[in-house]
Structures are given as C-alpha cells and as structure tokens.
Design an enzyme around this catalytic site. Structure first.
Site, short mmCIF file in Angstrom:
data_model
loop_
_atom_site.label_atom_id
_atom_site.label_comp_id
_atom_site.label_asym_id
_atom_site.label_seq_id
_atom_site.Cartn_x
_atom_site.Cartn_y
_atom_site.Cartn_z
N ASP A 11 0.87 -1.18 0.00
CA ASP A 11 0.00 0.00 0.00
C ASP A 11 0.91 1.23 0.00
OD1 ASP A 11 -2.38 1.62 0.31
OD2 ASP A 11 -1.83 1.89 2.41
N SER A 12 0.30 2.40 -0.14
CA SER A 12 1.09 3.63 -0.08
C SER A 12 1.56 3.93 1.34
CB SER A 12 0.24 4.80 -0.57
OG SER A 12 -0.90 4.92 0.26
N TYR A 43 -0.77 8.33 -2.53
CA TYR A 43 -0.84 8.01 -3.96
C TYR A 43 -2.07 8.68 -4.59
CZ TYR A 43 2.59 4.12 -3.83
OH TYR A 43 3.73 3.35 -3.73
N CYS A 74 -4.29 -1.42 -1.95
CA CYS A 74 -4.43 0.02 -2.15
C CYS A 74 -5.43 0.19 -3.29
CB CYS A 74 -3.07 0.60 -2.52
SG CYS A 74 -3.13 2.33 -3.03
N ASN A 75 -6.52 0.84 -3.03
CA ASN A 75 -7.54 1.01 -4.08
C ASN A 75 -7.04 1.90 -5.20
OD1 ASN A 75 -10.49 0.00 -3.06
ND2 ASN A 75 -9.16 0.51 -1.37
N THR A 76 -6.22 2.90 -4.85
CA THR A 76 -5.71 3.82 -5.87
C THR A 76 -4.83 3.05 -6.85
OG1 THR A 76 -5.72 5.55 -4.19
CG2 THR A 76 -4.43 5.97 -6.18
N GLU A 153 -3.26 8.09 8.90
CA GLU A 153 -1.81 7.93 9.12
C GLU A 153 -1.40 8.50 10.49
OE1 GLU A 153 0.92 6.79 6.94
OE2 GLU A 153 -0.56 5.95 5.57
N CYS A 185 -10.93 2.95 -0.02
CA CYS A 185 -9.53 3.27 0.26
C CYS A 185 -9.18 2.46 1.49
CB CYS A 185 -9.36 4.77 0.54
SG CYS A 185 -7.72 5.20 1.17
N THR A 186 -8.05 1.77 1.45
CA THR A 186 -7.74 0.86 2.56
C THR A 186 -7.38 1.59 3.85
OG1 THR A 186 -5.51 0.67 1.66
CG2 THR A 186 -7.06 -1.09 1.12
N HIS A 187 -7.16 2.91 3.77
CA HIS A 187 -6.95 3.67 5.01
C HIS A 187 -8.26 3.86 5.78
CE1 HIS A 187 -3.06 4.82 3.27
NE2 HIS A 187 -2.74 5.42 4.40
#
Ligand code: DGL
Length: 272
Positions: A11-12, A43, A74-76, A153, A185-187
């Site tokens: 992931d980012s 990202y 990461c979806n992006t 984050e 979004c995985t966040h």
C-alpha cells in the site's frame, strides 16, 4: 515448498494493514510480507503514470522477497495499475476493486451504493465502472475524501477534527438513501467508527480487506498454493521511510505488537 512462501502485500502507507488484519484472521497460517510506501504517500493525489511506476517498483521488491501472490492493498494502485501489473509479472496479482464491488452489489437491497475513496480512485470511476459491469441497474454515488488518509496515518481515529471533516464529506451522501457504502480506500477502515456514526447505523460499510480475503483464498486454492502448515503465519513489515507514528498506529490498529519495521528503498528495485 512453494506453499510456504509469503503473500506479498503493498500500500502507499499504513492503509494496507487493514487488509493484513483481515488476512491474519481468515488466513491465519499464511506468512505475509508487507510493504508500505510511507516515503511517497499519498498516492491518491498523484498522476496515474506515477502510481503505475511506484506500483511496479513495489511489486519488484515483493518478488525479491520471494512472494507467491501479490495483493495490491491500495484502491488507488488497484484502480490505475492493476492491468499493467498483471501484464508485467508472472505471479497472480489481486486488487481491491473487483472484490469490493462484488461485495457491495451482493449487499445492496435498494440498489443505491455510495463509494468514498481518494481523488484518483473516484476520478477514475473505478468502482462505478466495476459495479455497473455486475449490475447496470445500481445507482452509484462517489465522493472523494482525500483528508481521511493523513488523519488515518496520524491515528486520529475519533478526533474532533476527524468528525468535522467526515460530516462535511458525507453530508451529501446522507441525503441519497444509500444502503451500502464502499470504503474505497484501505486507510478508511481505520476511521470506520466515525464514518459509520455519521452515515448512519442502517448503512452497511464494505471493507476492501474483508472482500479481498475471499478473493485471495480462492486464488490460492485455484493455483494450489494454500499454506497447510499448522503454524501461525509470520508477518514482516517494510516501509520506504519510518514515520514516528508507524509502529504505534500499526499496533493500535492490528491490536497486537508487531516485530521490527525495516526500511527499504523501492527505487532500487526499479530494474530488478
Ligand atoms: N490506501 C490507499 C487506497 O486504498 C491510498 C491512499 C493514498 O495514498 O492516497 O487508495
């Protein structure tokens, strides 16, 4: 034995840990190598070509660690780089969009689905295209929520600022009578308590981590690479920069202590 090789996940940043958490619960014997590109996060506001370039480097790093499949947590990156990755590499590459879209369509009763994600995922219409492929009658409402990534984050899971920003982002969706909301979004699962409260308890949240666990299980069975060891799987964590909060937010979110986090430079894997 190839079956004992790890699953590679990238992931980012910290978001892919929401996917790792689901794997640990549902694929407990699998070993995992995690790479978070913390030096280059986010990202979601970068161009497609940059995200493709970074994703190729990340996969090169994971292959260097001898992984048996790659999960783009990461979806992006899934929305812009998945076909380039599938074309370039010989290992199976599993993204977030297809499993998330399928789960959302299975869940909706009134055929009104909301999707929240990064500017890139929403701008590329990744989910609406995939959902419409499965059921053209579904109405999809998409909203970009870029500030959710730095909040996650930072570990601001229920901070007043998070609540106010979420109220602003979700106000439009609240009036559209959706019954399903894709956390695209995985966040975002890190902030799911606040998101659920604001969107309403009657809306089902779709977590890419849960959706992709099924896809990974299916793929491993199909290619005969399930790890049948009775030992609990090991996880190793790599990042491109060690932010002071990485370990604490990771442990808070995973609900367990993690081993040392190692720093690597993904750019050195560009040509490998
Ligand atoms: N977690 C990532 C996603 O699922 C990306 C967030 C970002 O780097 O902008 O889209």
């Amino acid at each position: 034995m190839n079956n004992n090789k790890p699953i590679g996940v990238f992931d980012s940043g910290i978001g892919g840990l929401t996917v790792v958490k689901r794997f640990a619960a549902n694929l407990p014997n699998e070993n995992i190598i995690y790479f978070g590109d913390t030096a280059r996060v986010p990202y979601g506001s970068k161009s497609n070509s940059t995200v493709i370039e970074y994703s190729i480097q990340n996969v090169n790093f994971l292959l260097n660690r001898n992984v048996k499949v790659v999960v783009v947590a990461c979806n992006t990156a899934s929305s812009v780089a998945i076909s380039a990755l599938k074309e370039k590499f010989n290992v199976p590459v599993i993204g977030m969009i297809e499993p998330g879209a399928e789960m959302a369509v299975r869940n909706t009763k009134n055929k009104k689905i909301g999707v929240i994600g990064t500017r890139s995922t929403i701008g590329n219409k990744a989910y609406s295209k995939e959902i419409k492929k499965i059921d053209a009658a579904v109405e999809v409402f998409e909203v970009a929520c870029p500030l959710f990534v730095p909040l996650a984050e930072e570990g601001w899971i229920d901070h007043q600022a998070t609540i106010e920003i979420a109220e602003d982002y979700l106000s439009e969706l609240r009036n559209l009578h959706i019954d399903t909301l894709v956390l695209g979004c995985t966040h975002y699962p890190i902030l799911s308590r606040v998101i659920q409260k604001i969107i309403g308890e009657n809306v089902t949240l779709i977590d890419s981590g849960i959706a992709s666990t099924e896809a990974v299980k299916k793929e491993l069975k199909q290619i005969n690479l399930v790890n049948y060891s009775s030992d609990k799987g090991m996880s190793e964590f790599y990042v491109s920069d060690i932010p002071t909060t990485f370990k604490s937010v990771a442990e808070l979110f995973l609900g367990r202590q993690i081993s040392d986090v190692h720093k690597v430079d993904p750019e050195t894997f560009w040509h490998s």
